[in-house]
Structure formats: C-alpha cells, structure tokens
Design a protein around this motif. Structure first.
Motif, PDB file in Angstrom:
ATOM      1  N   ALA A  34      33.949  37.739  43.283  1.00 18.49           N
ATOM      2  CA  ALA A  34      33.816  36.455  42.609  1.00 18.49           C
ATOM      3  C   ALA A  34      34.390  36.521  41.191  1.00 18.49           C
ATOM      4  N   GLU A  37      38.219  36.907  41.302  1.00 24.14           N
ATOM      5  CA  GLU A  37      38.802  35.621  41.683  1.00 24.14           C
ATOM      6  C   GLU A  37      38.859  34.674  40.478  1.00 24.14           C
ATOM      7  N   LYS A  38      37.778  34.677  39.686  1.00 29.12           N
ATOM      8  CA  LYS A  38      37.729  33.804  38.516  1.00 29.12           C
ATOM      9  C   LYS A  38      38.847  34.149  37.533  1.00 29.12           C
ATOM     10  N   VAL A  41      42.152  32.913  38.963  1.00 26.48           N
ATOM     11  CA  VAL A  41      42.268  31.452  38.890  1.00 26.48           C
ATOM     12  C   VAL A  41      42.569  31.018  37.460  1.00 26.48           C
ATOM     13  N   LYS A  42      41.888  31.644  36.506  1.00 28.51           N
ATOM     14  CA  LYS A  42      42.128  31.317  35.094  1.00 28.51           C
ATOM     15  C   LYS A  42      43.588  31.576  34.715  1.00 28.51           C
ATOM     16  N   THR A  44      46.167  31.629  36.788  1.00 31.83           N
ATOM     17  CA  THR A  44      46.980  30.604  37.453  1.00 31.83           C
ATOM     18  C   THR A  44      46.957  29.308  36.652  1.00 31.83           C
ATOM     19  N   LEU A  45      45.763  28.898  36.204  1.00 30.97           N
ATOM     20  CA  LEU A  45      45.632  27.652  35.462  1.00 30.97           C
ATOM     21  C   LEU A  45      46.384  27.722  34.131  1.00 30.97           C
ATOM     22  N   TYR A  48      49.968  27.360  34.764  1.00 31.56           N
ATOM     23  CA  TYR A  48      50.292  25.987  35.144  1.00 31.56           C
ATOM     24  C   TYR A  48      50.334  25.078  33.923  1.00 31.56           C
TER      25      TYR A  48
END
Lengths: 53, 247
Positions: A34, A37-38, A41-42, A44-45, A48
């Motif tokens: 978990a 993954e966080k 994701v951070k 990736t964001l 972006y």
C-alpha cells in the motif's frame, strides 16, 4: 510462564511460531504494498501535473 | 448525463475525504484488538485439553479464513453495485479487495497446513473444506488475471463484477463443507452463536483477532482505494488541489 515454555509451546513451538511469523509477514507485505503504491501514484501525478500546467 | 457525472465525481471526492477521517480510528481499533488478541491468545488462553498449546494457531488461522471469505462477500456486493448502479467507488473497492483477499486466503491455507501437520499428521488432504478454500484462492487469482488483461476501464470493471458475483457460490460451499462431507477438518467453532463450542477464555482472544483482521483489511483497503481514486480522477481539479497541498 517461563521463557522456555513460551518458546517450546508444549512441543508445538515450531508450528505455532511459524504460523504467527507468516501472519506478521503477510500483514507487513500488505502494508508495504500500500505504501509503495502510494509513492508510485504520487510520482505519476507529479509527472502528469508538471506536463499539463 | 451531466448530473450523473457530477454525482459520481462528488462521490469519489467525498470518499477521499471520509476515508482520511476514518483511517486513524481504524488503525487505533486494529492496534488495540490485535495487541489484546495476540497477547491473550498466545499467553493467557488455557491450553487445549487435546491439542495442548498447538491449538493457539486458531488465533491466526480462523481470523484469516473468516476475513478471506468476508472480503469475497464485499467483492460480490461491490460487483452488484458496479453492474447495477455503475458506482465507480464500488468498482475500485472490488479490484483493490481482490489482492488483499488473495493474501488472506493464502494465509488461511498456510496456517491451516502448519496446524494440520502436528494434529492430523499431514500438511494437506484433498477434502471438501481445504479444496473449496483453494478454489477461493483461484477465484481471487482469476479475478486479478481477468482484470489485468482488459485495457478499457469500464469493461474491466464490468467483467470483474460478473466474475465476483458468479464466484460467490463458493462461499456457502466453504461454510457448509465441514457439515456436508466427512472430513478431517474440525467443525465450525463459531457458527452456533448462541452457544459457541469454545470456552470464554479461548473465545475472547479469537473474537478480538477476527475483529483485528477485519480492521486491518479495512485499513489496507482504504489506503489503496485512495491511491486508485486519485489515479482515476487525475484530470480533475480537486486532485490537483489535494496533491499541491500534500507535497
């Protein structure tokens, strides 16, 4: 209860402590997944938003 | 359409905020139940008159099996909400639950094998209870594999939902397997809620551990759902704002 009794668990020590260790390992794996993954994701964001703004 | 979109956009955002408020409570509840269950189960519950201290494996085995089945039930309900109401949050809950459920099923099988060896004299037998739980593990694997090969998000959600709903037939089979078929596996400890076939000193740590496992599932579920929510909502303003505040 003495330390020896706790470790030996009436002769079942190896089975009992292995079962509990694997449980803690699986809990740790889930938490690790978990958190990793966080972080991903951070990342990736952030990537972006840096491209869009 | 616009209204529909608006509602669902709001619900993911709302869930993100709600889960943030819930998490500290869930973590506290997990810690308390887990600490009590672990200490009482390992050191204070009396030894079993037949199995001695070997029975203490029950405090990790039964909760992991119970949680593995509960997670599948959550997936099936989420599947219905995904199919019927197109709820995005249910689809996220379903796909995140699958990998957590697979871990708990794995844990139930492994701790069961470790318990079976000294008590039955074998790690494994192909009886109804063990086989149906193994099928549960394969259902989780099947769900994860199915979702991983479908690139389109909406098709992925719907296919997963159908599989989760169909697979729910396995849950009553697991539950009644020890009653319907002859087996080495002992009967249910807790299904007779009025009079559980276990002494209170042994029962209380077991209930605490079951609660702890469910709280742990809830914590991991929310943590990972939050990751998926911000990924799915990457193009929205609120995610941009949340992320700029966070970093």
């Amino acid at each position: 209860m003495h330390l020896n009794e706790i470790i030996s668990m009436g002769g079942y020590g190896l089975y009992v402590w292995t079962a509990y260790s694997i449980t803690l390992l699986v809990f740790g794996m889930n938490l690790f997944t978990a958190i990793r993954e966080k972080k991903r994701v951070k990342k990736t964001l952030r990537h972006y938003f840096s491209q869009t703004s | 359409m616009l209204h529909w979109f608006n509602q669902h956009f709001i619900s993911l955002k709302a869930f993100y905020a709600t889960s943030s408020a819930l998490l500290p409570w869930l973590i506290t509840a997990f810690s308390l139940c887990f600490a009590y269950g672990l200490i009482a189960g390992l050191f204070f519950a009396p030894a079993d008159y037949q199995q001695g201290d070997g029975f203490r494996i029950i405090y990790v085995h039964v909760p992991s099996a119970f949680t593995a089945m509960a997670i599948y039930a959550v997936m099936a309900v989420s599947g219905i909400l995904t199919l019927v109401f197109r709820m995005k949050i249910a689809a996220i809950c379903m796909s995140v639950s699958a990998s957590i459920g697979a871990w708990f099923t794995f844990l139930a099988l492994v701790t069961g094998a470790i318990w079976g060896k000294p008590m039955w004299g074998t790690w494994w037998i192909w009886d109804a209870r063990l086989t149906s739980v193994l099928i549960l593990l394969f259902l989780y694997f099947g769900f994860i594999a199915l979702q991983s090969v479908i690139p389109d998000q909406q098709s992925r959600d719907r296919a997963g939902a159908i599989m989760a709903i169909v697979g729910v037939i396995n849950l009553p089979i697991i539950h009644y397997s020890v009653i319907w078929w002859n087996t080495l596996h002992q009967g249910p400890t807790l299904s007779k809620l009025a009079a559980p076939s276990i002494a209170p000193d042994m029962l209380h740590p077991l209930l605490a551990m079951i609660a702890a496992f469910l709280f742990f599932y809830a914590v991991i579920l929310l943590l990972r759902m939050r990751n998926q929510i911000v990924l799915r909502e990457i193009k929205t303003q609120w995610v941009k704002e949340v992320m700029s505040h966070a970093s």
